[in-house]
Design a protein around this motif. Structure first.
Motif, PDB file in Angstrom:
ATOM      1  N   LYS A   1      40.076  20.027 -29.880  1.00 18.41           N
ATOM      2  CA  LYS A   1      39.406  19.709 -31.254  1.00 18.41           C
ATOM      3  C   LYS A   1      40.233  20.231 -32.534  1.00 18.41           C
TER       4      LYS A   1
ATOM      5  N   HIS B   1      37.648  22.847 -26.985  1.00 17.02           N
ATOM      6  CA  HIS B   1      37.546  23.347 -28.111  1.00 17.02           C
ATOM      7  C   HIS B   1      39.175  23.464 -28.941  1.00 17.02           C
TER       8      HIS B   1
ATOM      9  N   CYS C   1      32.350  24.282 -35.951  1.00 17.59           N
ATOM     10  CA  CYS C   1      33.662  23.580 -36.021  1.00 17.59           C
ATOM     11  C   CYS C   1      34.340  23.250 -37.051  1.00 17.59           C
TER      12      CYS C   1
ATOM     13  N   LEU D   1      29.228  25.016 -31.782  1.00 22.24           N
ATOM     14  CA  LEU D   1      29.840  23.659 -32.284  1.00 22.24           C
ATOM     15  C   LEU D   1      29.404  23.559 -33.748  1.00 22.24           C
TER      16      LEU D   1
ATOM     17  N   ARG E   1      31.149  25.178 -22.267  1.00 18.74           N
ATOM     18  CA  ARG E   1      30.600  23.969 -22.554  1.00 18.74           C
ATOM     19  C   ARG E   1      29.203  23.978 -21.827  1.00 18.74           C
TER      20      ARG E   1
ATOM     21  N   TRP F   1      37.257  31.018 -31.288  1.00 15.84           N
ATOM     22  CA  TRP F   1      36.603  29.665 -31.110  1.00 15.84           C
ATOM     23  C   TRP F   1      37.189  28.679 -30.528  1.00 15.84           C
TER      24      TRP F   1
END
Length: 293
Positions: A159, A156, A120, A117, A185, A149
């Motif tokens: 996001k 993910h 990100c 993360l 996760r 990713w």
């Protein structure tokens, strides 16, 4: 609705790929590898030869299965090669009328998975550059749930989609990848993903589908099988797609005789060819059965 596929799993040369496509009665190939090169790495002369063969055969490339941000491009390394591939590919896509380019979202090395993360913002920053290039070039990036990713979990992927609001970024959903990919996760040990769960949470962004299926073996390895015979929830996903009015492409990626990124050079071309054609026929039969039920 139309059918297509990674025809390099039928054979390495474009001639063989075209032959397999014609036997299936299809019009399209999702191009990834042509005699060891991709669309962006072909010489100008080789590219012209490809254009001539496609025109003569009546077969088209519906999508470029690129290496942009893929499993060989770690997020811990500079993104230059992905940017360069985009720059080289787009003019050729324009000439051939290819509207979609398959991308990924940069590989995550094992050692940083617990800290994924933290990357990100960097993933999104890079993808914004890639998507802007596609948008300017009049093509659409279809991001695959694979060893990258965005493929670490459906959250993910969401996001990324929430952060990049562009008509040039959509999803291609691969039914088979969740079978062997971990849901990263929370804290390890991680469990394998569910194809249905992943699809069901991202389906509003899906405009294209890769058909792959597999079974997890006791030794932890995945055995790839014909569509509908594995744990990829292929039939269930097909039913939902048609219920929602899906009219896009289905691209086969058998992985049964050869896995593109694991090729040893010893695969028998005849076995590859026969498997690809059989896989395509079985998918057509499965789709027809689902649509009638």
């Amino acid at each position: 609705m139309y059918y297509t596929g990674f025809a390099d799993e039928a054979g390495s040369s474009l001639d063989v790929q075209i032959k397999a496509t014609q036997i299936l009665g299809w019009k399209y190939i999702e191009t990834r590898n042509i005699s060891g090169k991709n669309l962006a790495s072909l010489t100008d002369k080789e590219f012209e030869e490809v254009c001539e063969k496609l025109e003569k055969s009546g077969i088209s490339f519906n999508c470029y299965g690129s290496g942009v941000a893929n499993w060989a491009k770690p997020i811990t390394e500079p993104p230059d090669s992905s940017y360069d591939e985009m720059r080289k590919a787009i003019p050729r896509m324009q000439k051939l009328g290819i509207k979609m380019i398959r991308i990924m979202s940069f590989a995550v090395p094992q050692e940083i998975i617990p800290r994924n993360l933290e990357y990100c913002d960097e993933v999104i920053k890079r993808l914004k550059v890639i998507v802007k290039m596609a948008e300017d070039g009049g093509v659409v990036c279809v991001m695959e749930n694979c060893n990258n990713w965005g493929g670490l979990s459906y959250e993910h992927t969401i996001k990324i989609m929430d952060a990049i609001k562009s008509p040039a970024l959509k999803l291609v959903f691969d039914t088979g990848n969740p079978v062997h990919d971990y849901d990263v996760r929370g804290n390890p040990p991680y469990k394998k993903q569910s194809s249905w769960e992943f699809y069901n949470n991202v389906k509003e962004h899906v405009i294209y589908v890769h058909i792959k299926d597999g079974i997890n073996k006791p030794d932890g390895k995945t055995e790839f099988v014909f569509p509908g015979e594995g744990e990829g929830n292929v039939e269930k996903i097909l039913r939902d797609l048609f219920k929602r009015g899906y009219d896009g492409g289905f691209s086969i990626e058998p992985h049964m005789v050869t896995v593109y990124h694991d090729k040893t050079g010893n695969e028998k071309e005849e076995a590859m060819f026969d498997n690809y054609v059989e896989y395509g026929k079985r998918l057509v039969n499965l789709v027809e059965r689902v649509k009638k039920s």
